[in-house]
Write a protein that holds these residues in place. Structure first.
Motif, short mmCIF file in Angstrom:
data_model
loop_
_atom_site.label_atom_id
_atom_site.label_comp_id
_atom_site.label_asym_id
_atom_site.label_seq_id
_atom_site.Cartn_x
_atom_site.Cartn_y
_atom_site.Cartn_z
N ILE A 131 0.91 -1.01 0.12
CA ILE A 131 0.13 0.11 -0.02
C ILE A 131 0.79 1.39 0.03
O ILE A 131 0.65 2.32 -0.73
CB ILE A 131 -0.76 -0.02 1.33
CG1 ILE A 131 -2.10 -1.12 0.98
CG2 ILE A 131 -1.52 1.24 1.50
CD1 ILE A 131 -2.82 -1.42 2.15
N GLY A 132 2.04 1.30 0.68
CA GLY A 132 2.97 2.38 0.86
C GLY A 132 3.46 2.63 -0.57
O GLY A 132 3.60 3.77 -0.96
N ILE A 133 3.95 1.47 -1.16
CA ILE A 133 4.66 1.78 -2.72
C ILE A 133 3.43 2.21 -3.51
O ILE A 133 3.75 3.19 -4.41
CB ILE A 133 5.17 0.32 -2.99
CG1 ILE A 133 6.39 -0.12 -2.05
CG2 ILE A 133 5.73 0.39 -4.42
CD1 ILE A 133 6.95 -1.47 -2.12
N VAL A 134 2.49 1.65 -3.40
CA VAL A 134 1.37 2.22 -4.46
C VAL A 134 1.05 3.75 -4.12
O VAL A 134 1.05 4.44 -5.01
CB VAL A 134 0.09 1.41 -4.52
CG1 VAL A 134 -1.31 2.10 -4.94
CG2 VAL A 134 0.31 -0.15 -4.68
N PHE A 135 1.07 4.11 -2.91
CA PHE A 135 0.80 5.50 -2.51
C PHE A 135 1.64 6.43 -3.08
O PHE A 135 1.58 7.49 -3.80
CB PHE A 135 0.62 5.50 -1.09
CG PHE A 135 0.21 6.92 -0.48
CD1 PHE A 135 -1.19 7.21 -0.80
CD2 PHE A 135 1.10 7.73 -0.11
CE1 PHE A 135 -1.59 8.61 -0.33
CE2 PHE A 135 0.71 9.09 0.12
CZ PHE A 135 -0.79 9.31 0.18
N ILE A 136 2.95 6.09 -2.81
CA ILE A 136 4.01 6.69 -3.52
C ILE A 136 3.98 6.74 -5.01
O ILE A 136 4.48 7.73 -5.62
CB ILE A 136 5.64 5.94 -2.96
CG1 ILE A 136 5.69 6.27 -1.44
CG2 ILE A 136 6.71 6.70 -3.71
CD1 ILE A 136 7.07 5.51 -0.99
N CYS A 137 3.88 5.72 -5.64
CA CYS A 137 3.67 5.71 -7.16
C CYS A 137 2.56 6.74 -7.57
O CYS A 137 2.50 7.51 -8.64
CB CYS A 137 3.14 4.17 -7.54
SG CYS A 137 4.60 3.32 -7.65
N ALA A 178 4.75 16.26 -2.57
CA ALA A 178 5.92 15.37 -2.47
C ALA A 178 5.93 15.33 -1.06
O ALA A 178 6.37 14.33 -0.74
CB ALA A 178 6.92 16.26 -3.09
N SER A 179 5.36 16.55 -0.25
CA SER A 179 5.66 16.38 1.23
C SER A 179 4.79 15.25 1.56
O SER A 179 4.91 14.32 2.56
CB SER A 179 5.68 17.34 1.73
OG SER A 179 5.49 17.50 3.40
N LYS A 180 3.56 15.35 1.28
CA LYS A 180 2.53 14.39 1.83
C LYS A 180 2.71 12.96 1.54
O LYS A 180 2.74 11.95 2.11
CB LYS A 180 0.92 14.76 1.20
CG LYS A 180 0.62 16.11 1.49
CD LYS A 180 0.71 16.16 3.06
CE LYS A 180 0.19 17.52 3.33
NZ LYS A 180 0.19 17.92 4.89
N VAL A 181 3.30 12.70 0.17
CA VAL A 181 3.49 11.44 -0.53
C VAL A 181 5.00 10.81 0.38
O VAL A 181 4.73 9.78 0.71
CB VAL A 181 3.66 11.52 -1.88
CG1 VAL A 181 4.34 10.24 -2.34
CG2 VAL A 181 2.64 11.81 -2.68
N ASP A 182 5.73 11.59 0.59
CA ASP A 182 6.87 11.23 1.18
C ASP A 182 6.67 10.78 2.63
O ASP A 182 7.09 9.50 3.21
CB ASP A 182 8.13 12.26 1.33
CG ASP A 182 9.44 11.89 1.62
OD1 ASP A 182 9.61 10.86 1.62
OD2 ASP A 182 10.06 12.72 2.21
N THR A 183 6.11 11.73 3.18
CA THR A 183 5.51 11.21 4.90
C THR A 183 4.69 10.11 4.86
O THR A 183 5.15 9.04 5.69
CB THR A 183 4.93 12.52 5.23
OG1 THR A 183 5.89 13.62 5.34
CG2 THR A 183 4.55 12.34 6.74
#
Length: 98
Positions: A12-18, A37-42
């Protein structure tokens, strides 16, 4: 069972980052991009590290990962805010009509 749950949370984290990378390319404005970028990274980092903690079990390693996670939660928004603030004070403005 916990190992499977850890794998699902990491996925789920990897999909969210993609999806976040797609969102960064979608926006044209610097401030919108830095927000995404900030939200995705965090959030992506939180979910991936939570999955790692679940996969490894609760041990000294998990404690170290949790401490890294706490430091990241504190420092990432501060760094993003300082970058956006320095861009604003240096005169970088949002262009109207684009």
């Amino acid at each position: 069972m916990i190992n499977l749950l850890g794998n699902i949370i990491i996925s789920i984290g990897i999909v969210f980052i993609c999806f976040g990378v797609f969102g960064i390319f979608r926006f044209n404005d610097f401030y919108s991009r830095i927000l995404i970028a900030s939200k995705v990274d965090t959030v992506g980092f939180i979910t991936i590290m939570t999955g790692v903690i679940l996969k490894q079990g609760f041990s000294f390693f998990s404690l170290k990962v949790l401490l890294i996670l706490i430091v990241m939660i504190i420092t990432n928004p501060l760094a993003t805010h300082s970058i956006a603030r320095s861009a604003y004070f240096s005169g970088y403005r949002v262009k109207k009509g684009e």
